[in-house]
Design an enzyme around this catalytic site. Structure first.
Site, PDB file in Angstrom:
ATOM      1  N   SER A 126       0.847  -1.189   0.000  1.00  0.00           N
ATOM      2  CA  SER A 126       0.000   0.000   0.000  1.00  0.00           C
ATOM      3  C   SER A 126       0.888   1.248   0.000  1.00  0.00           C
ATOM      4  CB  SER A 126      -0.884   0.012   1.231  1.00  0.00           C
ATOM      5  OG  SER A 126      -0.096   0.324   2.359  1.00  0.00           O
ATOM      6  N   LYS A 127       0.336   2.308  -0.548  1.00  0.00           N
ATOM      7  CA  LYS A 127       1.062   3.581  -0.614  1.00  0.00           C
ATOM      8  C   LYS A 127       1.551   3.971   0.768  1.00  0.00           C
ATOM      9  CE  LYS A 127       1.770   6.246  -4.211  1.00  0.00           C
ATOM     10  NZ  LYS A 127       0.951   5.990  -5.367  1.00  0.00           N
ATOM     11  N   ARG A 128       0.683   3.782   1.754  1.00  0.00           N
ATOM     12  CA  ARG A 128       1.041   4.256   3.089  1.00  0.00           C
ATOM     13  C   ARG A 128       2.279   3.541   3.636  1.00  0.00           C
ATOM     14  NH1 ARG A 128       2.028   5.775   7.566  1.00  0.00           N
ATOM     15  NH2 ARG A 128       2.254   3.698   8.388  1.00  0.00           N
TER      16      ARG A 128
END
Ligand code: GLU
Length: 409
Positions: free
Chosen positions: A246-248
């Site tokens: 995920s981007k996070r």
């Protein structure tokens, strides 16, 4: 490259955000490779994008690298190298490798849509490629907005990736790509080629997401007659369930982990295992042991799973190995001023905590009196006064026991 040429690698971050975990892994692999070969490690700040680059991110990147124990032998900033790029862009223009393109955004978009509707993968048609020199000059004189494109020749570009083996790209899929905004402002694929060559980079070790840039860069290297370095594209980082990260998480900065109290030894060990492992099944390795064991051929092709449980496992192991002095030093940022840890507290903490930021919660009760209902301490019908007297007697007894006899039993 002659055999005796010194091995040189580079870590080339764009300072458009804090150093994230994936980039830290790239830096570490480059540095370990250089160390294992007696080579040199270059830090090159790719700050040509003036709007998005920020000195505070450059600082964050350098601080993160130093925290990991990565020192650079040479430091460059692309923003200080404009004169160099200008010279090389002029050369490409003069020799006809690149050309001015005056196509507007709308024209390019129309072209793209037309290709898509015919079922083709969109690429630039090369419309401005054969514009007459006099027309180009006239357009420039009129002040028409322009950019510079590289003339992509029809070819099969093949290179040997030290991790992936032979990789081939057919250039028919690549349109003439933009290589500079103007004769003084190179874009990534140009600046990187000039710098890698002039800085004597022998091995380009970077994330897999850059693999499609490599044929473009080889075309540009050929145009200049530069020697082609060796390439190694590191596996992408995945979630434990092998889905795309995920981007996070992927964007999670190294600083977030430092601030949570991860130890640098744990982080280095963990990052080194994101795509590599030694011949045997040892897992706890010091940086010296990693350098000793490291070979690029042992880096895996397939995605490397980022497992926070694993990082926590590394961290608690390294916490257990800390001396009391080191433990006190590392816990300091996480404890209120004046809280002094005793050897007994440290001993019990070492076996319990996963990250240093947990120390406060575990030792809180030694230093602060909690809010409690004093009636809970009363024995049956005895009064609060009697209870206080009895507790005092108990305390006196306990205090007489010497610290070394005050064992769990
Ligand atoms: N500045 C590029 C980046 O941060 C460097 C890529 C490369 O290593 O060539 O992704």
């Amino acid at each position: 490259m002659s055999e005796e040429a010194i091995i040189k690698v580079r870590f080339a971050p764009s300072p458009t955000g804090p150093l994230h975990i994936g980039s830290a892994r790239t830096a570490l692999f480059n540095w370990i490779f250089a160390k294992s070969k007696g080579g040199k490690f270059i830090l090159r700040i790719e700050d040509t994008d003036k709007e998005r680059s920020d000195a505070k991110f450059e600082e964050n990147i350098k601080t993160g690298l130093k925290w990991l124990g990565i020192e650079w032998d040479e430091l460059y900033k692309q923003s200080e190298r404009t004169a160099v790029y200008k010279k090389y862009i002029a050369k490409l223009l003069e020799e006809g490798w690149i050309y001015y393109c005056f196509c507007t955004k709308e024209e390019l978009e129309d072209e793209r849509q037309a290709m898509l509707s015919q079922g083709f993968a969109p690429k630039y048609s090369g419309r401005c490629r054969s514009m007459k020199k006099s027309d180009v000059e006239a357009k420039l004189k009129e002040g028409n907005p322009s950019i510079l494109r590289f003339k992509v020749r029809e070819a099969e570009i093949t290179f040997k990736d030290l991790i992936r083996g032979t990789v081939s790209f057919n250039t028919s899929l690549i349109g003439d790509f933009v290589i500079a905004k103007d004769p003084e402002t190179p874009l990534y694929n140009l600046a990187v080629v000039i710098d890698d060559a002039l800085m004597g980079v022998t091995h380009v070790i970077r994330g897999e997401e850059h693999i499609s840039n490599t044929p473009r860069q080889i075309l540009v290297m050929d145009a200049f007659g530069f020697e082609i370095p060796k390439f190694a594209h590191l596996p992408i980082i995945l979630n434990p369930d092998r889905s795309k990260m995920s981007k996070r998480l992927n964007g999670a900065s190294l600083k977030e982990y430092i601030d949570k109290g991860y130890l640098k030894e744990a982080m280095v060990n963990f990052l080194a295992f994101l795509g590599w492992h030694p011949k045997d099944d040892r897992e706890l390795l010091s940086i010296e042991e990693i350098i000793e064991e490291f070979t690029i051929s042992r880096v895996q092709k397939g995605g490397a799973a980022f497992n926070i449980e694993k990082l926590n496992w590394f961290n608690s192991n390294y916490i257990k190995q800390l001396s009391d002095g080191e433990f006190i030093k590392l816990s300091k940022p996480f404890l209120p001023h004046g809280w002094k840890l005793t050897p007994a507290m440290i001993k019990s903490l070492k076996s319990r905590i996963t990250t240093m930021d947990e120390v406060g919660d575990y030792v809180d009760f030694y230093f602060t009196l909690p809010n409690y209902d004093s009636n809970l301490l009363k024995w049956h019908e005895s009064s609060l006064q009697d209870t206080a007297v009895n507790l005092k007697i108990g305390l006196d007894l306990i205090e007489k026991i010497p610290a070394d006899k005050f064992t769990q039993e």
